[in-house]
Design an enzyme around this catalytic site. Structure first.
Site, PDB file in Angstrom:
ATOM      1  N   LYS A  67      -1.354  94.616 -33.188  1.00  0.00           N
ATOM      2  CA  LYS A  67       0.020  94.619 -32.675  1.00  0.00           C
ATOM      3  C   LYS A  67       0.150  93.830 -31.378  1.00  0.00           C
ATOM      4  O   LYS A  67       1.157  93.158 -31.163  1.00  0.00           O
ATOM      5  CB  LYS A  67       0.528  96.054 -32.482  1.00  0.00           C
ATOM      6  CG  LYS A  67       0.716  96.788 -33.811  1.00  0.00           C
ATOM      7  CD  LYS A  67       1.720  97.910 -33.734  1.00  0.00           C
ATOM      8  CE  LYS A  67       2.010  98.430 -35.146  1.00  0.00           C
ATOM      9  NZ  LYS A  67       2.896  99.580 -35.184  1.00  0.00           N
ATOM     10  N   LYS A 103       1.937  94.998 -48.878  1.00  0.00           N
ATOM     11  CA  LYS A 103       2.600  96.302 -48.916  1.00  0.00           C
ATOM     12  C   LYS A 103       4.040  96.188 -48.436  1.00  0.00           C
ATOM     13  O   LYS A 103       4.383  95.323 -47.622  1.00  0.00           O
ATOM     14  CB  LYS A 103       1.809  97.329 -48.120  1.00  0.00           C
ATOM     15  CG  LYS A 103       2.054  97.317 -46.632  1.00  0.00           C
ATOM     16  CD  LYS A 103       1.411  98.534 -45.977  1.00  0.00           C
ATOM     17  CE  LYS A 103       1.956  98.729 -44.578  1.00  0.00           C
ATOM     18  NZ  LYS A 103       3.084  99.617 -44.461  1.00  0.00           N
ATOM     19  N   LYS A 121       8.359  97.755 -43.065  1.00  0.00           N
ATOM     20  CA  LYS A 121       9.603  97.505 -42.332  1.00  0.00           C
ATOM     21  C   LYS A 121       9.475  96.273 -41.435  1.00  0.00           C
ATOM     22  O   LYS A 121      10.448  95.582 -41.198  1.00  0.00           O
ATOM     23  CB  LYS A 121      10.053  98.731 -41.544  1.00  0.00           C
ATOM     24  CG  LYS A 121       9.156  99.055 -40.379  1.00  0.00           C
ATOM     25  CD  LYS A 121       9.732 100.149 -39.499  1.00  0.00           C
ATOM     26  CE  LYS A 121       8.720 100.513 -38.446  1.00  0.00           C
ATOM     27  NZ  LYS A 121       7.961 101.736 -38.696  1.00  0.00           N
TER      28      LYS A 121
HETATM   29  P1  ATP Z   1       5.196  98.809 -39.829  1.00  0.00           P
HETATM   30  O1  ATP Z   1       5.345  97.606 -40.738  1.00  0.00           O
HETATM   31  O2  ATP Z   1       5.928  98.677 -38.535  1.00  0.00           O
HETATM   32  O3  ATP Z   1       3.777  99.283 -39.692  1.00  0.00           O
HETATM   33  P2  ATP Z   1       5.679 100.599 -41.982  1.00  0.00           P
HETATM   34  O4  ATP Z   1       6.671 100.084 -42.948  1.00  0.00           O
HETATM   35  O5  ATP Z   1       4.229 100.458 -42.326  1.00  0.00           O
HETATM   36  O6  ATP Z   1       5.992  99.943 -40.586  1.00  0.00           O
HETATM   37  P3  ATP Z   1       5.192 103.073 -40.670  1.00  0.00           P
HETATM   38  O7  ATP Z   1       6.188 103.673 -39.751  1.00  0.00           O
HETATM   39  O8  ATP Z   1       3.992 102.357 -40.124  1.00  0.00           O
HETATM   40  O9  ATP Z   1       5.998 102.096 -41.675  1.00  0.00           O
HETATM   41  O10 ATP Z   1       4.646 104.134 -41.689  1.00  0.00           O
HETATM   42  C1  ATP Z   1       5.114 105.462 -41.833  1.00  0.00           C
HETATM   43  C2  ATP Z   1       4.322 106.112 -42.952  1.00  0.00           C
HETATM   44  O11 ATP Z   1       4.626 105.476 -44.208  1.00  0.00           O
HETATM   45  C3  ATP Z   1       2.812 106.001 -42.792  1.00  0.00           C
HETATM   46  O12 ATP Z   1       2.220 107.224 -43.199  1.00  0.00           O
HETATM   47  C4  ATP Z   1       2.412 104.893 -43.723  1.00  0.00           C
HETATM   48  O13 ATP Z   1       1.081 105.018 -44.192  1.00  0.00           O
HETATM   49  C5  ATP Z   1       3.431 105.059 -44.853  1.00  0.00           C
HETATM   50  N1  ATP Z   1       3.717 103.789 -45.516  1.00  0.00           N
HETATM   51  C6  ATP Z   1       4.293 102.707 -44.930  1.00  0.00           C
HETATM   52  N2  ATP Z   1       4.448 101.718 -45.823  1.00  0.00           N
HETATM   53  C7  ATP Z   1       3.962 102.179 -47.009  1.00  0.00           C
HETATM   54  C8  ATP Z   1       3.842 101.618 -48.324  1.00  0.00           C
HETATM   55  N3  ATP Z   1       4.263 100.387 -48.587  1.00  0.00           N
HETATM   56  N4  ATP Z   1       3.320 102.368 -49.315  1.00  0.00           N
HETATM   57  C9  ATP Z   1       2.891 103.641 -49.038  1.00  0.00           C
HETATM   58  N5  ATP Z   1       2.965 104.224 -47.836  1.00  0.00           N
HETATM   59  C10 ATP Z   1       3.492 103.507 -46.821  1.00  0.00           C
HETATM   60 MG    MG Z   2       2.632 100.763 -40.792  1.00  0.00          MG
END
Ligand code: ATP
Ligand code: MG
Length: 332
Positions: free
Chosen positions: A112, A195, A198
């Site tokens: 990050k 994956k 966001k």
């Molecule tokens: P960032 O891209 O900022 O890391 P993110 O989309 O990964 O955001 P987080 O807030 O990091 O979202 O994740 C919140 C929860 O959702 C965590 O437990 C993470 O493992 C899960 N998660 C996030 N994206 C996925 C995905 N594509 N499939 C399954 N679980 C996910």
């Molecule tokens: Mg994440």
């Protein structure tokens, strides 16, 4: 009953399908088997710059979504992290138990901060995993549901708990990772080898729980697949189709094998059309529930305040024991 702690950051206007199917759905299920503490981690959110109005709004929206998917404030302590001051207080003590090099090895910080430029990254982003350790240890949690991305942080938490216990006497429960069965990892609809995320996904690669369901349907119908015809679960050869099957299966509780049979002799178009419908049917009532929580912010805030009081009972006891062991004077 074993105790579970989990948190989620209020850093988007909406959670996405990956968050729900990969993590939040298990929060709901764990309520049946565990004593559950769930928090919206706004202290973690400010490790990167936040607009105050937006943060406030997102914190409430996050809580409303958690309630709407089935987090039950009678059964779980559902709270906002900044309303339980013990998190920041324990975090300081734990920072003083952490080696600088040890913290520097956390790969999430490296990733990050590299993105932002190391000079611009905050010290809070650096110490983030230690605050996360405090989140967990305050509640004497036995188990923490973790995805791959959080394994290293949980390992740090375990090390800090053991180190503190060895130096000052048994104070913290050493938490175990809770590996949840049938969590789906959800992939980007436009790039099914990455994956759904966001921060990294383009808008049409991502299904947001609070977006217009018509938009979500369109995203599913235009999801990237392959040039073949056969609806078959094969993540190597058919990443896009396999992702759609995982989502379909997770939303309907039908097995992937059952879906493969049902789509024998049919094409990708049929699969997408049906999944789009399933998704819309699921999103509409969910969004209505979210809206009803947001229509009464005073009541929502009361629910969260009650959750914070419940959390504080446990958190304050742990912090008091920690302070005593460290050699601080009794509370003034
Ligand atoms: P960032 O891209 O900022 O890391 P993110 O989309 O990964 O955001 P987080 O807030 O990091 O979202 O994740 C919140 C929860 O959702 C965590 O437990 C993470 O493992 C899960 N998660 C996030 N994206 C996925 C995905 N594509 N499939 C399954 N679980 C996910
Ligand atoms: Mg994440």
């Amino acid at each position: 009953r074993l105790r579970v702690l989990s948190g989620i950051q209020p850093t988007a206007d909406s959670f996405h399908l990956g968050n729900y199917l990969g993590a939040l759905r298990q929060w709901v299920r764990l309520q049946d088997t565990h004593e559950t503490f769930y928090c919206v981690v706004d202290l973690h959110a400010i490790t990167v710059e936040q607009d105050p109005k937006v943060l406030l709004e997102r914190t409430r929206r996050s809580a409303a979504q958690l309630l709407a998917i089935g987090v039950d404030p009678q059964r779980s302590a559902l709270f906002v992290q900044s309303q339980v001051p013990e998190h920041a207080q324990l975090s300081w003590v734990l920072e003083c138990q952490t080696g600088f090099g040890e913290a520097g090895r956390m790969t999430q910080f490296k990733d990050k901060s590299a993105k932002q430029g190391t000079d611009r990254a905050s010290v809070g982003l650096f110490t983030y995993p230690i605050l996360q350790a405090a989140d967990i240890l305050l509640y004497q949690a036995n188990a923490v549901p973790v995805g791959e991305d959080q394994r290293q942080h949980l390992e740090l938490t375990r090390n800090l708990a053991q180190r503190f216990n060895n130096r000052y006497g048994k104070t913290f429960t050493v938490p175990e990772p809770h590996i949840v069965k049938d969590t789906a990892k959800i992939y980007d609809l436009q790039d099914p080898t990455a994956k759904m995320s966001k921060s990294a996904s383009a808008a049409n690669g991502l299904v947001e729980l609070l977006e217009d369901p018509k938009r979500s349907a369109k995203k599913i119908r235009s999801a990237v697949t392959d040039t073949g015809r056969e609806v078959r679960f094969d993540p190597e050869e058919k990443a896009g189709v396999s992702n759609l099957l995982s989502i379909y299966s997770a939303l309907t509780e039908r097995t992937v094998a059952d879906l493969e049979t049902a789509y024998e002799g049919k094409g990708y178009g049929d699969l997408k059309k049906d999944l789009a419908e399933v998704l819309v049917e699921w999103l509409i009532p969910l969004q209505e529930r979210v809206q009803s929580y947001l229509d009464d912010v005073a009541e929502l805030d009361r629910v969260l305040a009650a959750g914070a009081h419940r959390a504080r009972e446990v958190a304050a006891a742990t912090l008091a024991a920690t302070y005593e062991r460290i050699g601080f004077l009794p509370p003034a």
